[in-house]
Design a protein around this motif. Structure first.
Motif, short mmCIF file in Angstrom:
data_model
loop_
_atom_site.label_atom_id
_atom_site.label_comp_id
_atom_site.label_asym_id
_atom_site.label_seq_id
_atom_site.Cartn_x
_atom_site.Cartn_y
_atom_site.Cartn_z
N THR A 237 -2.97 -2.79 2.98
CA THR A 237 -1.72 -2.94 4.07
C THR A 237 -1.83 -4.16 4.67
O THR A 237 -0.41 -4.48 5.22
N GLY A 238 -2.64 -5.17 4.49
CA GLY A 238 -2.23 -6.77 5.26
C GLY A 238 -2.76 -6.69 6.42
O GLY A 238 -2.70 -7.73 7.00
N GLU B 259 1.11 -1.77 -4.64
CA GLU B 259 2.27 -1.19 -5.24
C GLU B 259 2.21 -0.09 -6.25
O GLU B 259 3.00 0.80 -6.43
N ILE C 20 2.11 -4.58 5.31
CA ILE C 20 2.97 -4.61 4.16
C ILE C 20 2.41 -3.78 3.10
O ILE C 20 1.27 -3.37 3.15
N ASN C 21 2.97 -3.41 1.93
CA ASN C 21 2.31 -2.71 0.67
C ASN C 21 1.83 -3.74 -0.19
O ASN C 21 2.41 -4.41 -0.88
N LEU C 22 0.44 -3.71 -0.20
CA LEU C 22 -0.26 -4.73 -0.91
C LEU C 22 -1.00 -3.82 -2.35
O LEU C 22 -1.47 -4.42 -2.96
N THR D 82 3.81 1.82 6.71
CA THR D 82 4.60 1.41 8.09
C THR D 82 3.59 2.19 9.21
O THR D 82 2.55 2.74 9.19
N GLN E 187 5.22 2.66 0.35
CA GLN E 187 5.39 2.12 1.66
C GLN E 187 4.35 1.97 2.60
O GLN E 187 3.69 3.04 2.34
N ASP F 137 0.57 -8.38 9.52
CA ASP F 137 1.99 -7.42 9.68
C ASP F 137 1.50 -6.41 8.23
O ASP F 137 0.99 -6.68 7.35
#
Length: 280
Positions: free
Chosen positions: A77-78, A116, A112-114, A123, A121, A110
């Motif tokens: 997710t970062g 994929e 983010i989707n790392l 969130t 997604q 942040d």
């Protein structure tokens, strides 16, 4: 008793239940909290009833579970987090994998989707709304944690602050603190009962400065490091009015200030998204 507790947690963490799990597989699951939000990911392909879930990863025999959950959250997710405590373990109803659950606190990054390939997604979800997302059974200890987070956040004072822009300038108010020192800040105030953030920022900005504005974008929210208030920051468009002091018992002055001059006035603990707006 206090000396025994760490040993007790280690005993709980070492419980494998391999005879009940799928092929002896174990996984770590991170429940990452940021203010009143919890980090969630949505699988790209639903597995039985499993779609939305918490960041997780398969555990290898030689891996430390705490290190694994922190690295898995970051890689997926970062978001960088730190384990706060162990919640327990269960064999997941859908995957039949032994899952170890950890409560983690947000540090940085942040969402983010790392990954994929696996996820569609990533969130942040309000703790009180997690049950609207999950499509499989929640572990009991996770349910208790989410309830505690929601209840705690309801007791925290909610504040909205407006980043009101007009002709490349920002609206600032110079407030008198308890030591009678003038402090520059963004206009805003406490959200009243049953009031939306948008209505609160319109009301507070007008009451303090005489300016009417229109909120256009929520820039973010955080627990302020000094006041411990839950603060939401809103980017606002100027509509009408002349900037003036409407509450002289609280403010020395209200001014439109250039973005460049506003940065040093607002201090070193300025919320990063606000700083980025002023640097544009």
């Amino acid at each position: 008793m206090a000396a025994f507790l760490p040993l007790l947690w280690k005993m709980r963490e070492s419980n494998t239940l391999n005879d009940k799990s799928s092929g002896g597989l174990s996984a770590v699951v991170g429940i990452v909290q940021k203010d009143d939000n919890v980090l969630m990911v949505q699988r790209r392909n639903r597995y039985r009833t499993l779609s939305w879930q918490f960041p997780a990863g398969v555990l290898k025999p030689e891996e430390d579970m705490r290190d694994k959950v922190e690295s898995e959250v970051a890689n997926e997710t970062g978001v960088h987090c730190k384990v706060k405590r162990y919640l327990g373990a269960r064999v997941h109803d859908d995957t039949k994998v032994l899952c170890h659950y950890y409560f983690c606190i947000y540090l940085a990054g942040d969402a983010i989707n790392l990954d994929e390939k696996e996820n569609s997604q990533v969130t942040w979800v309000k703790a009180k709304d997690v049950t609207k997302y999950v499509t499989s059974s929640l572990y009991h200890e996770v349910e208790v944690l989410l309830g505690d987070v929601s209840q705690k956040m309801q007791k925290i004072k909610r504040v909205v602050l407006g980043v009101v822009l007009h002709n490349n300038r920002i609206l600032l108010a110079q407030k008198i603190d308890d030591n009678q020192k003038p402090l520059w800040q963004l206009p805003g105030g406490t959200v009243e009962n049953n009031e939306t953030d948008e209505n609160a920022i319109i009301r507070e900005v007008f009451e303090e400065t005489g300016i009417t504005c229109s909120p256009s974008e929520k820039l973010g929210e955080r627990i302020h490091p000094n006041t411990k208030q839950l603060i939401s920051y809103w980017l606002c468009n100027y509509k009408t009015g002349q900037a003036s002091v409407k509450e002289p018992e609280k403010f020395f002055s209200v001014l439109w200030v250039s973005k460049e001059d506003a940065l040093p006035l607002l201090g070193n603990d300025l919320y990063e998204p606000i700083k980025q707006v002023l640097l544009k």
